[in-house]
Enzyme design. Structure first.
Site, PDB file in Angstrom:
ATOM      1  N   TYR A 136       0.983  -1.049  -0.144  1.00 33.28           N
ATOM      2  CA  TYR A 136       0.092  -0.191   0.208  1.00 33.28           C
ATOM      3  C   TYR A 136       0.899   1.261   0.237  1.00 33.28           C
ATOM      4  O   TYR A 136       0.829   2.221   0.941  1.00 33.28           O
ATOM      5  CB  TYR A 136      -0.933   0.034   1.377  1.00 33.28           C
ATOM      6  CG  TYR A 136      -1.935   0.743   1.446  1.00 33.28           C
ATOM      7  CD1 TYR A 136      -3.034   0.700   0.431  1.00 33.28           C
ATOM      8  CD2 TYR A 136      -2.202   1.515   2.538  1.00 33.28           C
ATOM      9  CE1 TYR A 136      -4.312   1.344   0.598  1.00 33.28           C
ATOM     10  CE2 TYR A 136      -3.529   2.414   2.665  1.00 33.28           C
ATOM     11  CZ  TYR A 136      -4.275   2.238   1.645  1.00 33.28           C
ATOM     12  OH  TYR A 136      -5.492   3.002   1.867  1.00 33.28           O
ATOM     13  N   ARG A 150     -12.408   8.146   6.297  1.00 36.67           N
ATOM     14  CA  ARG A 150     -12.069   8.722   7.750  1.00 36.67           C
ATOM     15  C   ARG A 150     -11.630  10.044   7.425  1.00 36.67           C
ATOM     16  O   ARG A 150     -10.389  10.474   7.602  1.00 36.67           O
ATOM     17  CB  ARG A 150     -10.945   8.002   8.516  1.00 36.67           C
ATOM     18  CG  ARG A 150     -11.160   6.524   8.732  1.00 36.67           C
ATOM     19  CD  ARG A 150      -9.972   5.856   9.491  1.00 36.67           C
ATOM     20  NE  ARG A 150      -8.937   5.882   8.418  1.00 36.67           N
ATOM     21  CZ  ARG A 150      -8.285   5.047   7.667  1.00 36.67           C
ATOM     22  NH1 ARG A 150      -9.124   4.065   7.517  1.00 36.67           N
ATOM     23  NH2 ARG A 150      -7.257   5.441   6.790  1.00 36.67           N
ATOM     24  N   GLU A 206      -7.052  -1.546  -9.823  1.00 37.21           N
ATOM     25  CA  GLU A 206      -5.876  -1.031  -8.898  1.00 37.21           C
ATOM     26  C   GLU A 206      -4.828  -1.041  -9.806  1.00 37.21           C
ATOM     27  O   GLU A 206      -3.997  -2.201 -10.306  1.00 37.21           O
ATOM     28  CB  GLU A 206      -5.843  -1.547  -7.477  1.00 37.21           C
ATOM     29  CG  GLU A 206      -6.862  -1.107  -6.721  1.00 37.21           C
ATOM     30  CD  GLU A 206      -6.775  -1.255  -5.230  1.00 37.21           C
ATOM     31  OE1 GLU A 206      -7.177  -0.711  -4.322  1.00 37.21           O
ATOM     32  OE2 GLU A 206      -5.834  -2.301  -4.829  1.00 37.21           O
ATOM     33  N   GLU A 208      -1.047  -1.266 -10.702  1.00 36.49           N
ATOM     34  CA  GLU A 208       0.183  -1.535  -9.559  1.00 36.49           C
ATOM     35  C   GLU A 208       1.295  -2.000 -10.314  1.00 36.49           C
ATOM     36  O   GLU A 208       1.121  -2.710 -11.471  1.00 36.49           O
ATOM     37  CB  GLU A 208      -0.212  -2.469  -8.761  1.00 36.49           C
ATOM     38  CG  GLU A 208      -1.679  -2.009  -7.868  1.00 36.49           C
ATOM     39  CD  GLU A 208      -1.965  -3.053  -6.593  1.00 36.49           C
ATOM     40  OE1 GLU A 208      -0.839  -3.698  -6.095  1.00 36.49           O
ATOM     41  OE2 GLU A 208      -2.840  -2.737  -5.950  1.00 36.49           O
ATOM     42  N   ASP A 240      -4.878  -5.260  -9.356  1.00 41.40           N
ATOM     43  CA  ASP A 240      -5.678  -6.171  -8.260  1.00 41.40           C
ATOM     44  C   ASP A 240      -7.091  -5.355  -8.244  1.00 41.40           C
ATOM     45  O   ASP A 240      -7.452  -4.656  -7.388  1.00 41.40           O
ATOM     46  CB  ASP A 240      -5.021  -5.460  -7.048  1.00 41.40           C
ATOM     47  CG  ASP A 240      -5.520  -5.899  -5.624  1.00 41.40           C
ATOM     48  OD1 ASP A 240      -6.052  -7.048  -5.668  1.00 41.40           O
ATOM     49  OD2 ASP A 240      -5.424  -5.057  -4.703  1.00 41.40           O
ATOM     50  N   ARG A 244     -15.228  -2.692  -4.385  1.00 32.24           N
ATOM     51  CA  ARG A 244     -15.239  -1.616  -3.329  1.00 32.24           C
ATOM     52  C   ARG A 244     -16.454  -1.965  -2.314  1.00 32.24           C
ATOM     53  O   ARG A 244     -16.186  -1.600  -0.909  1.00 32.24           O
ATOM     54  CB  ARG A 244     -15.258  -0.218  -3.849  1.00 32.24           C
ATOM     55  CG  ARG A 244     -14.152   0.192  -4.670  1.00 32.24           C
ATOM     56  CD  ARG A 244     -12.979  -0.146  -3.895  1.00 32.24           C
ATOM     57  NE  ARG A 244     -11.864   0.258  -4.884  1.00 32.24           N
ATOM     58  CZ  ARG A 244     -10.486   0.366  -4.916  1.00 32.24           C
ATOM     59  NH1 ARG A 244     -10.215  -0.439  -3.643  1.00 32.24           N
ATOM     60  NH2 ARG A 244      -9.479   0.594  -5.510  1.00 32.24           N
ATOM     61  N   GLN A 247     -15.488  -4.710  -0.012  1.00 31.55           N
ATOM     62  CA  GLN A 247     -14.410  -4.221   0.809  1.00 31.55           C
ATOM     63  C   GLN A 247     -14.718  -3.425   2.129  1.00 31.55           C
ATOM     64  O   GLN A 247     -14.284  -3.680   3.303  1.00 31.55           O
ATOM     65  CB  GLN A 247     -13.416  -3.364   0.020  1.00 31.55           C
ATOM     66  CG  GLN A 247     -11.997  -3.060   0.505  1.00 31.55           C
ATOM     67  CD  GLN A 247     -11.262  -2.406  -0.440  1.00 31.55           C
ATOM     68  OE1 GLN A 247     -11.403  -2.112  -1.549  1.00 31.55           O
ATOM     69  NE2 GLN A 247      -9.958  -1.925   0.025  1.00 31.55           N
ATOM     70  N   TYR A 251     -13.710  -5.034   5.652  1.00 29.03           N
ATOM     71  CA  TYR A 251     -12.202  -4.856   5.762  1.00 29.03           C
ATOM     72  C   TYR A 251     -11.964  -4.754   7.132  1.00 29.03           C
ATOM     73  O   TYR A 251     -10.620  -4.759   7.596  1.00 29.03           O
ATOM     74  CB  TYR A 251     -11.729  -3.652   4.909  1.00 29.03           C
ATOM     75  CG  TYR A 251     -11.847  -2.342   5.579  1.00 29.03           C
ATOM     76  CD1 TYR A 251     -12.967  -1.639   5.483  1.00 29.03           C
ATOM     77  CD2 TYR A 251     -10.762  -1.523   5.919  1.00 29.03           C
ATOM     78  CE1 TYR A 251     -13.127  -0.343   5.941  1.00 29.03           C
ATOM     79  CE2 TYR A 251     -10.772  -0.448   6.404  1.00 29.03           C
ATOM     80  CZ  TYR A 251     -12.084   0.302   6.573  1.00 29.03           C
ATOM     81  OH  TYR A 251     -12.226   1.499   6.859  1.00 29.03           O
ATOM     82  N   THR A 367      -2.009   0.369  -5.359  1.00 28.96           N
ATOM     83  CA  THR A 367      -2.158   1.252  -6.392  1.00 28.96           C
ATOM     84  C   THR A 367      -1.160   2.611  -6.085  1.00 28.96           C
ATOM     85  O   THR A 367      -0.908   3.226  -5.442  1.00 28.96           O
ATOM     86  CB  THR A 367      -3.812   1.689  -5.865  1.00 28.96           C
ATOM     87  OG1 THR A 367      -4.514   0.789  -5.666  1.00 28.96           O
ATOM     88  CG2 THR A 367      -4.042   2.791  -6.903  1.00 28.96           C
ATOM     89  N   GLU A 381     -10.660   6.523  -6.436  1.00 29.47           N
ATOM     90  CA  GLU A 381     -10.108   7.809  -6.388  1.00 29.47           C
ATOM     91  C   GLU A 381     -10.424   8.817  -7.643  1.00 29.47           C
ATOM     92  O   GLU A 381     -10.611  10.137  -7.168  1.00 29.47           O
ATOM     93  CB  GLU A 381      -8.449   7.747  -6.365  1.00 29.47           C
ATOM     94  CG  GLU A 381      -7.923   7.134  -5.242  1.00 29.47           C
ATOM     95  CD  GLU A 381      -6.512   6.956  -5.187  1.00 29.47           C
ATOM     96  OE1 GLU A 381      -5.760   7.859  -5.040  1.00 29.47           O
ATOM     97  OE2 GLU A 381      -6.143   6.062  -5.573  1.00 29.47           O
TER      98      GLU A 381
HETATM   99 CA    CA Z   1      -4.071  -3.479  -4.087  1.00 32.19          CA
END
Ligand code: CA
Length: 440
Positions: A136, A150, A206, A208, A240, A244, A247, A251, A367, A381
């Protein structure tokens, strides 16, 4: 010792397509992969222009001699594990040899029969992947995602100290081109008090970079950061895929589980660390006031502290765009130079407790989002959790992926004074929930 004659920008191959401007696979690249043709099983090859050099055929032709005889034996396998387990010195020797074979006219008649057109080959997973860990490592990605979920505390207090990761699922890693069935799962949509089960409505990609481990470490013997790159064989692109909505509900407290384990796509060509040598760069400058990493995450030389400048892009084509013959729309461009943690730091951290990594393990970056809006590496995003949908050239809107959408990642390295090299592409099309995805 870092750059050698294989990086010389003036080198040209007798494979003419390898000399074309903009090719992903010039003589300076020489990525390794596994391919299959109707007349032969899966075997190791090297991409050169629009061809593949069949390494098994090179071995059968007696081309691997002397110090390369171990390499020749390893190339008889249907995956690259035995080859990359020989370590970076062997891969470097192979690179030297391949560069010579593909440019020297004197040996052309012996090498040329081992060339296969890429258009007639099916690519397979390059290695038997043991474990898969997904980091990450982009501060921008972590901050963006954190601020959605958050707002008061976008970045958790450990982020700038710990290269965060989760353990992924290897069984569902597939090669580029494999269809991706929309996963079903348990979610609790906004406004619902109870969870429901059904096809994900917030499917995402994602963007990556993946690192393939060449040689591992013994259990309980950590890899020091200064030696971490000796354990890396090369890199590939990784998607990946992430649901969402699943997740978000699952999560906490242990991290992603079924929201990610349904599929991960990788690109077929492993670009070696040696090929990437001209495209190394300083690590991302830590923002003013950030803590220094603990000593085990600090390299003792500028060389061991380096990052990679692999430029990544993601493009999307909906079913309607394909019907209307619209090219895929580039949604974002980023680079691995924006990562907060380097590959060396990821490996040093991963093994710091004594955990062993093994030949063929896949470590992904997370990501790769950059600092700007157009460098965000996932739809979460890019559309800010679906609140700012993207407009496609057909007039369609996208908050998250729809059935029929095809996602294509590309990776490339460019630097003045060098011949640019590419990672090829990592492609996957979303199929309706319940479709059989097909194997790798
Ligand atoms: Ca990922």
């Amino acid at each position: 010792m870092l750059l050698d004659d294989t990086h010389d920008p003036h080198l040209r191959s007798w494979v003419s397509s390898a000399n074309e401007a903009g090719t992903d696979f010039p003589l300076q690249n020489l990525p390794l992969g596994v391919f299959e043709t109707p007349d032969g099983g899966a075997r190791a090859g090297v991409a050169i222009g629009d061809r593949i050099l069949d390494l098994r055929a090179c071995d059968q032709a007696g081309l691997f001699t002397g110090s390369l005889s171990d390499v020749g034996v390893a190339c008889r396998e249907a995956r690259l594990n035995a080859l990359i387990a020989l370590g970076r010195p062997a891969l470097r020797m192979l690179r030297q040899q391949l560069s010579g074979w593909l440019r020297e006219v004197a040996i052309r008649s012996r090498v040329e029969p081992a060339l296969v057109p890429q258009s007639g080959a099916i690519m397979r997973l390059p290695v038997q992947i043991g474990d898969y860990t997904d980091f990450y490592a982009s501060l921008y990605h972590a901050t963006n995602v954190g601020s959605m979920f958050r707002p008061d505390e976008p970045l958790l207090p450990n982020y700038k100290h710990v290269p965060i990761a989760y353990h992924g699922r290897t069984s569902s890693i597939v090669i580029s081109g494999t269809p991706i069935a929309r996963p079903s799962g348990q979610t609790r949509p906004d406004g619902y008090s109870e969870p429901v089960f059904g096809p994900s409505r917030r499917l995402d990609f994602e963007l990556e970079l993946g690192v393939l481990v060449g040689t591992g470490n013994d259990l309980s013997v950590p890899i020091p950061i200064d030696r971490a790159e000796e354990h890396v064989a090369g890199v590939c692109l990784v998607n990946d895929w992430s649901a969402r909505d699943i997740q978000q509900w699952e999560y906490q407290p242990l991290g992603p589980f079924l929201s990610k384990s349904f599929a991960t796509t990788i690109s077929p060509w492993m670009v070696t660390l040696d090929a990437l040598e001209p495209f190394r760069c300083a690590p991302m400058k830590r923002p003013e006031g950030d803590p220094d990493p603990l000593a085990y995450l600090v390299a003792s030389s500028a060389e061991a502290a380096r990052a990679l400048d692999v430029r990544l892009e993601v493009a999307l084509a909906s079913e309607r765009m394909r019907q209307e013959r619209q090219p895929a729309l580039v949604l974002a461009r980023s680079s691995t130079r924006h990562l907060y943690w380097t590959v060396g730091q990821m490996i040093a951290h991963h093994t710091s407790n004594g955990c062993n990594v093994r030949t063929g393990d896949l470590l992904a970056s997370g990501t790769v989002s950059g600092p700007t809006r157009d460098s965000r590496g996932c739809l979460l995003e890019l559309t800010w959790r679906g609140t700012q949908p993207l407009a496609l050239p057909t007039g369609e809107k996208r908050a998250f992926l729809e059935d029929g959408d095809e996602v294509v990642f590309r990776g490339r390295c460019e630097k003045d004074g060098f011949v640019g090299i590419g990672l090829g592409e990592c492609r996957g099309r979303v199929m309706p929930a319940g479709s059989a995805a097909g194997g790798a």
